[in-house]
Design a protein around this motif. Structure first.
Motif, PDB file in Angstrom:
ATOM      1  N   GLY A  31      -9.357  -1.524  -4.010  1.00 38.52           N
ATOM      2  CA  GLY A  31      -9.023  -1.025  -2.682  1.00 38.52           C
ATOM      3  C   GLY A  31      -7.560  -0.713  -2.468  1.00 38.52           C
ATOM      4  N   VAL A  32      -6.808  -0.513  -3.531  1.00 36.07           N
ATOM      5  CA  VAL A  32      -5.372  -0.217  -3.423  1.00 36.07           C
ATOM      6  C   VAL A  32      -5.199   1.221  -2.938  1.00 36.07           C
ATOM      7  CG1 VAL A  32      -3.210  -0.055  -4.741  1.00 36.07           C
ATOM      8  CG2 VAL A  32      -4.853  -1.885  -5.242  1.00 36.07           C
ATOM      9  N   THR A  33      -4.225   1.427  -2.053  1.00 28.25           N
ATOM     10  CA  THR A  33      -3.993   2.759  -1.484  1.00 28.25           C
ATOM     11  C   THR A  33      -3.549   3.756  -2.558  1.00 28.25           C
ATOM     12  OG1 THR A  33      -1.650   2.389  -0.996  1.00 28.25           O
ATOM     13  CG2 THR A  33      -3.250   1.731   0.707  1.00 28.25           C
ATOM     14  N   SER A  34      -3.784   5.019  -2.277  1.00 28.69           N
ATOM     15  CA  SER A  34      -3.421   6.069  -3.235  1.00 28.69           C
ATOM     16  C   SER A  34      -1.919   6.135  -3.458  1.00 28.69           C
ATOM     17  CB  SER A  34      -3.957   7.427  -2.781  1.00 28.69           C
ATOM     18  OG  SER A  34      -3.419   7.781  -1.531  1.00 28.69           O
ATOM     19  N   GLU A  35      -1.109   5.835  -2.452  1.00 31.55           N
ATOM     20  CA  GLU A  35       0.349   5.880  -2.610  1.00 31.55           C
ATOM     21  C   GLU A  35       0.825   4.819  -3.600  1.00 31.55           C
ATOM     22  OE1 GLU A  35      -1.129   5.615   0.457  1.00 31.55           O
ATOM     23  OE2 GLU A  35      -0.812   7.673   1.183  1.00 31.55           O
ATOM     24  N   ILE A  36       0.323   3.617  -3.473  1.00 33.99           N
ATOM     25  CA  ILE A  36       0.724   2.542  -4.383  1.00 33.99           C
ATOM     26  C   ILE A  36       0.188   2.817  -5.785  1.00 33.99           C
ATOM     27  CG2 ILE A  36       0.444   0.076  -4.906  1.00 33.99           C
ATOM     28  CD1 ILE A  36       0.599  -0.385  -1.846  1.00 33.99           C
ATOM     29  N   ARG A  37      -1.039   3.312  -5.887  1.00 35.22           N
ATOM     30  CA  ARG A  37      -1.598   3.673  -7.204  1.00 35.22           C
ATOM     31  C   ARG A  37      -0.756   4.753  -7.861  1.00 35.22           C
ATOM     32  NH1 ARG A  37      -6.599   4.821  -4.646  1.00 35.22           N
ATOM     33  NH2 ARG A  37      -6.685   6.706  -5.933  1.00 35.22           N
ATOM     34  N   ALA A  38      -0.291   5.718  -7.090  1.00 34.11           N
ATOM     35  CA  ALA A  38       0.540   6.797  -7.648  1.00 34.11           C
ATOM     36  C   ALA A  38       1.860   6.251  -8.177  1.00 34.11           C
ATOM     37  CB  ALA A  38       0.788   7.874  -6.598  1.00 34.11           C
ATOM     38  N   ASP A  39       2.478   5.310  -7.461  1.00 30.03           N
ATOM     39  CA  ASP A  39       3.727   4.698  -7.928  1.00 30.03           C
ATOM     40  C   ASP A  39       3.518   3.985  -9.260  1.00 30.03           C
ATOM     41  OD1 ASP A  39       4.905   5.568  -5.579  1.00 30.03           O
ATOM     42  OD2 ASP A  39       5.080   3.558  -4.684  1.00 30.03           O
TER      43      ASP A  39
END
Length: 146
Positions: A31-39
């Motif tokens: 459930g991690v947000t796309s912004e954090i996954r992108a980082d």
């Protein structure tokens, strides 16, 4: 829930997308947000590219641990053209870490910005020499909650 990934990968360009997608799928499942996954994906891609380009061994390793609150990643290479000259390779550990910390690409360079990007997007970054073998470990961490 804790998710642990350990991969030994060939030192070729096709391995980096594989490990990025595998880690991203695990983070998405938590459930991690796309912004954090992108980082995290950016940092992982840069660390893998460095291992692929500079390691002398035919393989490198990626270890990741996610517990819902934090993601900890280590990219471990088998040695090669590291940051240190011959004189600093045998220097005390603090001096070798300082050499890693001092490395910065010039603003006009076409490559060499990987460590700067990793440091910009991750909360904790350490680059260490392997203790019992040649090579380096790029360790980085990020909180998973936004």
């Amino acid at each position: 829930m804790e998710v642990v990934l350990e991969m030994t990968l060939p030192r070729d360009a096709e391995s980096a997308p594989l490990v990025r997608h595998t880690l991203d799928a695990s983070l998405r499942g938590l459930g991690v947000t796309s912004e954090i996954r992108a980082d995290i994906s950016l940092a992982l891609g840069e660390a893998c590219a460095n291992a692929i380009q500079h390691a002398a061994a035919g393989e490198y390793e990626v270890r990741a641990r996610m517990d819902g609150a934090r993601c900890v990643v280590e990219v471990i290479d088998g040695g090669g053209a590291g940051p240190a000259s011959c004189e600093t390779r045998h220097a005390p550990r603090d001096r070798r870490q300082a050499v890693w910390d001092e490395r910065q690409a010039s603003p006009n360079a076409e490559s060499g910005r990987g460590l700067q990007l990793i440091r910009a997007f991750m909360e904790e970054v350490r680059i260490m020499d392997r203790v019992s073998r040649n090579g380096a470990i790029v360790h980085f961490e990020k909180t998973l909650a936004s």
